[in-house]
Motif scaffolding. Structure first.
Motif, PDB file in Angstrom:
ATOM      1  N   LEU A   1      -6.752   0.215   7.173  1.00 46.53           N
ATOM      2  CA  LEU A   1      -6.069  -0.511   6.099  1.00 46.53           C
ATOM      3  C   LEU A   1      -5.867  -1.965   6.537  1.00 46.53           C
ATOM      4  O   LEU A   1      -5.301  -2.230   7.598  1.00 46.53           O
TER       5      LEU A   1
ATOM      6  N   VAL B   1       0.850  -1.199   0.000  1.00 45.06           N
ATOM      7  CA  VAL B   1       0.000   0.000   0.000  1.00 45.06           C
ATOM      8  C   VAL B   1       0.882   1.244   0.000  1.00 45.06           C
ATOM      9  O   VAL B   1       2.037   1.195   0.423  1.00 45.06           O
TER      10      VAL B   1
ATOM     11  N   LEU C   1       1.946  -3.805   3.602  1.00 40.51           N
ATOM     12  CA  LEU C   1       0.899  -3.454   4.558  1.00 40.51           C
ATOM     13  C   LEU C   1       1.312  -3.725   6.006  1.00 40.51           C
ATOM     14  O   LEU C   1       0.858  -3.042   6.923  1.00 40.51           O
TER      15      LEU C   1
ATOM     16  N   ALA D   1      -8.958   4.587   0.732  1.00 45.79           N
ATOM     17  CA  ALA D   1      -8.218   3.439   0.199  1.00 45.79           C
ATOM     18  C   ALA D   1      -8.772   3.245  -1.204  1.00 45.79           C
ATOM     19  O   ALA D   1      -9.964   3.020  -1.381  1.00 45.79           O
TER      20      ALA D   1
ATOM     21  N   VAL E   1      -7.380  -5.677  -0.676  1.00 49.91           N
ATOM     22  CA  VAL E   1      -7.125  -4.792   0.461  1.00 49.91           C
ATOM     23  C   VAL E   1      -8.254  -3.762   0.578  1.00 49.91           C
ATOM     24  O   VAL E   1      -8.711  -3.440   1.681  1.00 49.91           O
TER      25      VAL E   1
ATOM     26  N   VAL F   1      -4.229   0.785  -3.204  1.00 56.12           N
ATOM     27  CA  VAL F   1      -4.327  -0.581  -2.681  1.00 56.12           C
ATOM     28  C   VAL F   1      -4.876  -1.515  -3.757  1.00 56.12           C
ATOM     29  O   VAL F   1      -5.394  -1.073  -4.781  1.00 56.12           O
TER      30      VAL F   1
END
Ligand code: SF4
Lengths: 195, 474
Positions: free
Chosen positions: B460, B289, B301, B426, B450, B446
């Motif tokens: 996240l 990410v 992540l 996101a 995700v 992302v």
């Protein structure tokens, strides 16, 4: 693109240096969907001032802009050239131009003529001595004539040739239309079409 | 010496070799047009009295400006409406086929080319949009162009082009479950930097790429531009041919066999040399990410927000400081602790049917967190129809997400779908620039997996963070 050999028109002195493309045409004027009609955006923020040169008779009818050094720096917007041309300018004279602006000018058919800064000063004085004076720009001879004053300018040979022949990039490519036609006959038939 | 894939496609399209400083003139097989970068190009043709040379190799759609709800109503924003109506007038006048809003084939320009079977191996594809690189997934040489060049292609069906360098991105090993091609490309960009591909055509190769679906390959090629590349390419193989077979504009009958023979030649020769080679070990990758404001500012992540003071390169440190201030993040914060208020599943990067299926599998039986608004925007009306047929729309709406019609939507702040200042999203799109999704909005790039897990948890997350873990289905 129109062929350019000589141009005669009123000289407009712009006693400003470092005129970037944001000043030539501010971003808010870029939303238009046409390639014409950008004249109202030309120097828009300066034109609010009644004493700005384009608000002064007869300079408002000029077609040869004589500007300070480093004209057309900054953002690559093609609209800056379009705005100058839409307003009626065919030639811009300066001692130095922004690179991208110069490239864009040659694409659109605006002559960006580079002269010594001392000659810019002479041209300014000359024009201001008799407002409305016409300048003659001879691309073949690379000279600018204002009454008894003759000034030489620089422009690269490739651009000069293209302007004199009236060839934009597309015009240049179309000179090779035969090659394109020939290539098309060799394209495999399985290539996609959109229809 | 052998030739690379990109060089082979180039060679096949040279109309004329330039003399001296003049660039080569290349033939363009397919020109995709949309409403934002085409109006001045058409106007230029009109002023010069030139026709479109090959309307049959040109196709237009409406995507950047279109709203994704109430698409049967007039577009409210005046400039957007003008751009759309101008395109309609232009295609009418110049005889170009258009897939307008509401059409069953309308969608983001980079979605519809492949869906219609127009994007084919060994073709040259251009569009006045940088993410044209997407089409390289089929072994096409595809790149974005400016408005003057759009006019040039409309008028001549060719483009003078400067030569490029070639870069091989070797992705060895197999991806673990839950790791997608989006994670791979984010990791590639973090490794080579947003300027790493400048001047290059990237070719993605290796075991992991061969195992990828066309959808996954398109995601990777799409973001070649975020790595600075001029284009991204993948050699066509059986996966490519299966995808194309029977598409509306794919070769039919005997032509199909001829095409296959030609397409099978489209691979880099064993003795060809790339100017640069980059290696990535797919088996070590985890969901990736971004934390900053350029696509190269990404980490796994499981990591923390990096500390600019630990970054040796002063330029990078300065840009990290600026990014963290804009993103309102503190170094050392675990990425998994970052709460978002918006989730955007869409864009030409990740809004294909496979992306929606993957996200729906995570969402099924779960609910979007109370603090989160989730937008699901299929990339094309075709994908929308397919998803509805599979009942995916119901999965999303029952989970509390919004189900929309096709368009660029929240990928860029040009249509009504925008972030408010300070909102944090996101997003499965491709650019996390300041203000890209709306003035003052903050973006974390992302994967669809995700995105879905993040929508459920509100921070996240990856699917394995959900209870019970839904990792296995990925
Ligand atoms: S979805 Fe985003 S990146 Fe793709 S074409 Fe639209 S605006 Fe560009």
């Amino acid at each position: 693109m129109e062929k350019f050999s000589t141009h005669t028109g009123i000289g407009t002195p712009l006693r400003v240096s470092n005129v970037d493309t944001d000043q030539i045409i501010p971003a808010v004027y870029l939303k238009r969907v046409s390639r014409t009609g950008f004249e109202d955006g030309l120097f828009a923020s300066w034109r609010a001032d009644p004493s700005f040169i384009l608000n002064v008779e007869p300079f408002d009818r000029g077609s040869v802009l004589v500007a300070g050094s480093d004209f057309g720096t900054g953002s690559s917007r093609e609209h800056a050239v379009w705005a100058l041309m839409d307003y009626g300018f065919r030639v811009v004279i300066s001692s130095r131009f922004g690179e991208i602006f110069k490239g864009n000018s040659s694409k659109a058919g605006l002559l960006a003529a580079t002269v010594e800064h001392s000659d810019v000063e002479l041209l300014w004085k000359k024009i201001e001595s008799r407002p409305g004076m016409e300048l003659t720009v001879d691309l073949g001879a690379k000279t600018i004539t204002a009454e008894d004053l003759v000034v030489r300018f620089e422009v690269d040979d490739y651009t000069r040739w293209r302007l004199m022949e009236g060839l934009d990039d597309i015009g240049l490519t179309l000179r090779h239309a035969d090659d394109i036609d020939a290539y098309e006959t060799t394209r495999p038939s399985h290539k996609p079409t959109t229809v | 010496m052998g030739r690379t894939l990109a060089e082979k496609v180039w060679d096949q399209h040279v109309v004329r070799h330039g003399e001296g400083q003049e660039p080569d003139l290349l033939y363009i097989d397919l020109h995709l047009v949309h409403e934002v970068t085409s109006p001045q190009a058409f106007d230029g043709l009109r002023m010069a009295g030139r026709p479109v040379r090959r309307p049959d190799l040109t196709v237009a759609t409406e995507d950047h400006n279109v709203p994704t709800i109430d698409i049967d109503k007039p577009i409210a924003d005046e400039t957007s409406a003008t751009q759309v109506s101008t395109l309609r007038r232009n295609v009418e006048e110049f005889g170009v086929r258009l897939y307008p809003m509401g059409d069953l084939n309308q969608g983001i320009v980079h979605m519809i080319g492949p869906e219609l079977g127009l994007t084919q191996p060994g073709t040259t594809v251009v569009c006045g949009d940088s993410h044209t690189s997407t089409h390289g997934a089929f072994g096409a040489l595809a790149f974005g162009i400016g408005t003057s060049e759009v006019e040039h292609v409309l008028a001549t069906q060719t483009l003078p082009l400067r030569p490029f360098k070639t870069m091989a991105i070797e992705i060895d090993g197999a991806l673990r479950p839950g790791v997608t091609s989006k994670d791979v490309i984010l990791a590639v960009i973090a490794q080579i930097g947003t300027g790493g591909g400048a001047g290059y055509v990237l070719e993605y190769r290796g075991e992991a790429v061969r195992a990828m679906s066309m959808e996954a390959r398109m995601t990777m090629c799409n973001m070649s531009i975020e790595a600075g590349g001029r284009a991204g390419m993948i050699a066509p193989d059986e996966t490519t041919f299966d995808y194309l077979h029977d598409r509306p504009h794919a070769p039919q009958g005997a032509e199909w066999e001829t095409a296959l023979d030609a397409w099978r030649q489209l691979r880099t020769d064993d003795d060809a040399e790339f100017d640069t080679v980059v290696h990535i070990d797919a088996s070590t990758l985890t969901p990736f990410v971004t934390w900053g404001t350029n696509p190269g500012q990404g980490v796994p992540l499981g990591d923390e927000v990096p500390d600019p003071e630990q970054i040796a390169d002063e330029d990078k440190a300065a840009s990290a400081r600026k990014a963290l201030a804009y993103m309102d993040l503190t170094p050392g914060t675990k990425l998994r602790d970052i709460a978002v208020d918006t989730v955007f599943l869409g864009s030409c990067t990740n809004a294909r049917i496979e992306d929606l299926r993957a996200a729906a599998d995570v969402m099924r039986g779960n609910h979007v967190a109370d603090s989160v608004r989730m937008l699901v925007v299929p990339g094309s009306m075709k994908v929308k129809a397919q998803a509805e047929q599979e009942g995916l729309d119901a999965v999303f709406t029952e989970a509390g997400a919004e189900w929309r019609s096709a368009g660029c939507s929240m990928c860029l702040g040009m249509n009504p779908d925008q972030l408010e200042p300070g909102q944090r999203c996101a997003s499965t799109s491709n650019r996390n620039f300041e203000g890209r999704q709306g003035k003052g909005g903050r973006t974390h790039l992302v994967s669809p997996l995700v995105a879905a897990a993040t929508a459920v948890r509100g921070t996240l997350s990856s699917p394995e963070d959900l209870t019970p873990s839904v990792l296995t289905i990925a």
